[in-house]
Design an enzyme around this catalytic site. Sequence first.
Site, mmCIF file in Angstrom:
data_model
loop_
_atom_site.group_PDB
_atom_site.id
_atom_site.type_symbol
_atom_site.label_atom_id
_atom_site.label_comp_id
_atom_site.label_asym_id
_atom_site.label_seq_id
_atom_site.Cartn_x
_atom_site.Cartn_y
_atom_site.Cartn_z
ATOM 1 N N LYS A 35 28.927 -26.706 -11.681
ATOM 2 C CA LYS A 35 30.343 -26.527 -11.305
ATOM 3 C C LYS A 35 30.542 -26.691 -9.798
ATOM 4 C CE LYS A 35 30.567 -22.394 -13.102
ATOM 5 N NZ LYS A 35 29.203 -22.366 -13.646
ATOM 6 N N THR A 36 29.696 -26.014 -9.040
ATOM 7 C CA THR A 36 29.832 -26.103 -7.591
ATOM 8 C C THR A 36 29.515 -27.522 -7.134
ATOM 9 O OG1 THR A 36 29.254 -23.776 -7.426
ATOM 10 C CG2 THR A 36 29.105 -25.066 -5.412
ATOM 11 N N ASP A 220 36.334 -22.448 -6.295
ATOM 12 C CA ASP A 220 35.076 -22.112 -6.976
ATOM 13 C C ASP A 220 35.172 -20.668 -7.487
ATOM 14 O OD1 ASP A 220 32.526 -22.412 -7.956
ATOM 15 O OD2 ASP A 220 31.528 -22.646 -6.010
ATOM 16 N N GLU A 221 34.378 -20.334 -8.491
ATOM 17 C CA GLU A 221 34.338 -18.964 -9.033
ATOM 18 C C GLU A 221 35.742 -18.460 -9.379
ATOM 19 O OE1 GLU A 221 31.440 -17.579 -9.551
ATOM 20 O OE2 GLU A 221 30.021 -18.467 -8.114
ATOM 21 N N GLN A 251 30.789 -15.034 -16.182
ATOM 22 C CA GLN A 251 30.316 -14.538 -14.885
ATOM 23 C C GLN A 251 31.398 -13.781 -14.131
ATOM 24 O OE1 GLN A 251 27.504 -17.104 -12.595
ATOM 25 N NE2 GLN A 251 28.137 -18.664 -14.047
ATOM 26 N N ARG A 601 20.139 -16.713 -12.109
ATOM 27 C CA ARG A 601 19.814 -17.125 -10.737
ATOM 28 C C ARG A 601 18.420 -17.735 -10.674
ATOM 29 N NH1 ARG A 601 24.086 -18.301 -9.770
ATOM 30 N NH2 ARG A 601 24.468 -17.650 -11.889
HETATM 31 P P1 ATP Z 1 26.846 -21.022 -11.087
HETATM 32 O O1 ATP Z 1 27.628 -20.782 -12.345
HETATM 33 O O2 ATP Z 1 25.638 -20.184 -11.019
HETATM 34 O O3 ATP Z 1 27.704 -21.009 -9.869
HETATM 35 P P2 ATP Z 1 27.065 -23.885 -11.078
HETATM 36 O O4 ATP Z 1 27.644 -24.266 -12.384
HETATM 37 O O5 ATP Z 1 27.954 -23.871 -9.915
HETATM 38 O O6 ATP Z 1 26.276 -22.518 -11.228
HETATM 39 P P3 ATP Z 1 25.432 -25.606 -9.478
HETATM 40 O O7 ATP Z 1 24.975 -24.594 -8.509
HETATM 41 O O8 ATP Z 1 26.456 -26.569 -9.060
HETATM 42 O O9 ATP Z 1 25.861 -24.884 -10.834
HETATM 43 O O10 ATP Z 1 24.200 -26.406 -10.030
HETATM 44 C C1 ATP Z 1 23.000 -25.760 -10.452
HETATM 45 C C2 ATP Z 1 21.788 -26.584 -10.096
HETATM 46 O O11 ATP Z 1 21.717 -27.736 -10.905
HETATM 47 C C3 ATP Z 1 21.808 -27.070 -8.666
HETATM 48 O O12 ATP Z 1 20.509 -27.054 -8.149
HETATM 49 C C4 ATP Z 1 22.325 -28.491 -8.819
HETATM 50 O O13 ATP Z 1 21.942 -29.307 -7.754
HETATM 51 C C5 ATP Z 1 21.685 -28.932 -10.112
HETATM 52 N N1 ATP Z 1 22.461 -29.961 -10.824
HETATM 53 C C6 ATP Z 1 23.714 -29.866 -11.284
HETATM 54 N N2 ATP Z 1 24.099 -31.015 -11.886
HETATM 55 C C7 ATP Z 1 23.064 -31.862 -11.803
HETATM 56 C C8 ATP Z 1 22.816 -33.224 -12.247
HETATM 57 N N3 ATP Z 1 23.742 -33.923 -12.885
HETATM 58 N N4 ATP Z 1 21.614 -33.741 -11.977
HETATM 59 C C9 ATP Z 1 20.664 -33.044 -11.329
HETATM 60 N N5 ATP Z 1 20.821 -31.784 -10.893
HETATM 61 C C10 ATP Z 1 22.002 -31.193 -11.130
HETATM 62 MG MG MG Z 2 28.511 -22.328 -8.591
#
Ligand code: ATP
Ligand code: MG
Length: 717
Positions: A35-36, A220-221, A251, A601
Amino acid sequence: MDVTSIIDSLNPAQREAVTSADPYQLVLAGAGSGKTRVLVHRIAWLMQVEGLSPYQILSVTFTNKAAREMRERISDLIGFAPQGMWVGTFHGLAHRLLKMHWRDADLPEGFQILDADDQLRVIKRVYTALNMDTEKWPPRQAQWYINEQKDEGLRAAHIQQSPDPFTVAMLQIYRGYEEACQRGGLVDFGELLLRAHELWLHKPALLAHYQDRFQHILVDEFQDTNGIQYAWLRVLAGNTLGMTAVGDDDQSIYGWRGAKIENIQNYTHDFEGVTTVRLEQNYRSTATILKAANGVISQNANRLGKTLWTDAEGGEKLSLYAGFNEQDEARFIGERIQDWVAKGNMRSAVAILYRSNAQSRILEEALLRLQIPYRIYGGHRFYERLEIKNALAYLRLLMNRHDDAAFERVINTPTRGIGDKTVQRLRDTARAAQQSMWAAAESEVENLPARASNAVRGFLAMVSELAEDYQNLGLDELTDQVLEASGLLEFYRREKGERGQTRVENLEELINACRAYDAPDPDSPALPQFIDEAVLDAGERQAESDEDAIQLMTLHSAKGLEFPLVFMAGMEENLFPHKMSLEESGRLEEERRLCYVGITRAMQKLYLTYAETRRLYGQESYNRVSRFIRDIPSDVLEEVRLSANVSKPTSFAKKATLSDEGTGSGLALGQQVKHKIFGEGVILSFEGNGANGRVQVKFVNEGTKWMVLQYAKLQPA
Ligand code: ATP
Ligand code: MG
């Protein structure tokens, strides 16, 4: 910059979200699904493909640290720093807005931010002024009430009078508090948001200006926005700005602070044609960790429902360790980290997460003993500390002599013979004459009894003298002078033992922080900027120094972050889930979401630890293992067995090791024993050797006792 490099590292669903031409988007997806990452890439896309300038983008993150990271990631992606882009927390952005438009916001130019502690102090003064009963209506309750109203966007004037005595009292305090803040130019956290929202409502020209300026809002969030934050966004977005919100209902962990998960649904209703994108692939964790996380969160009833899977194969099982007490738990964690580092891994890849801030001290001690560098992140550790707050209050007073909160904090700190009576008299004079306490002190100083008069005169002279130098000195030199001249440093130097020592070290650390401070606006004085950031950004700053260190933080502040190796400490009933949450199913679900946040995490390996007995807040308790552990499928969890070596006593690791005599007596830690006089108990600790060997036993009826082993004559029960 070519477009493919923005999208080629994305999966199809992420790509859809990043490149969408729809004005409103919602990305609803589980932890670690990107997402981020989508937000960062979408910003790059908006600039590179849609042709937006950084100036036209507003992005809301959850912490200041996340904001800094977001900027870096965008720079990496587009090849230059996105100057002029607004990226920050809701509070940070609101603060920025109010600083720029203080006149429109009806604030003095140098308004002060009140943290929770200062806020309570102001509320207590309102109690005194109104002659309110603090027993009947505890000030903390009023603080809670006020913040709750503000989070809903309600001022005292908006709230319906009611015959109910509680509301009558609270409203009276709220009104008095509003007046006191307005008079003193004081702004609490909730007020930042409320004023920023009112700025939109009351100054249409200003709103129009920002609506022209910004083209797209990214959040975000999103699941953790509260009522006023959402309202602020909604008004700003109007019907011209685009918006991308990303979040995860699983979350949502700030319900206790007014966050509203319903904002997710509100968003899809309030804006027309919101496209919802779901991301289902987790890129962060091993399959094992993900299975554990899913096991825990599936116990919650109220979920929007999502699936989350990973390509990653298996992974190490989660390890569960039952510490015999909190010291043993901390030592276990420390030793696992030593192993990790010995294998050539980075310390920065490790995080220890816990439910309550108070758990950190024991962990810190263990890390210090093992000489493992660590940092505490996100807690209000440093800037919340008493000595630091006192030092900052002096600095605030230098900037603004009429800052009553600062004045009250330091007038007799360190003690200089100005008693409560004198302070009360100044307070009364100030109130009667509608002036600040500083002004009251100046006018009243001659009329005070000789001793108090001298002391107050000395204080006024000292502050005035320091204030003369204020513009000419570097921030660190100024702070240094303040600490010396105020006597604060000397005061803590004289405080005996560990505590005084730590306080002096912290003050020295403050000077270091001043020296290293890089003011965002180099053209205006550094001090006010430093103070504002110190309050807003509490404690986050430390996480930036270069030394490779492990990180300690609460589960709440771990949101959005990821670490190869994670420890979740204190997995016990009453601690986690927190005992305050046990009565309400809604709050218990929030605790479970917090557990889900914690587990997710971890990238490679997760340790869960608990202590069979724990001393916390000065009390010893015996708790069962957390119910969340039972929700983890057993095939992904393994218990770490105590080897004979590991079961040795830990709290005294340095002083002594468990004597063979101790074990030779056939007794072991945790064992049930019987004493002729004290009855049944359990062995908590051994200390010393041979004839001097001692044993600590917790007796069922007699409490905890240390006894000389050879005289205790304990029998297995
Ligand atoms: P959270 O809910 O904990 O905030 P999130 O959904 O924001 O998580 P991110 O932090 O954006 O998730 O991504 C999690 C990990 O996965 C990061 O290390 C990111 O670089 C990696 N990642 C996400 N998408 C891809 C992709 N398409 N290919 C490779 N790595 C990815
Ligand atoms: Mg995130």
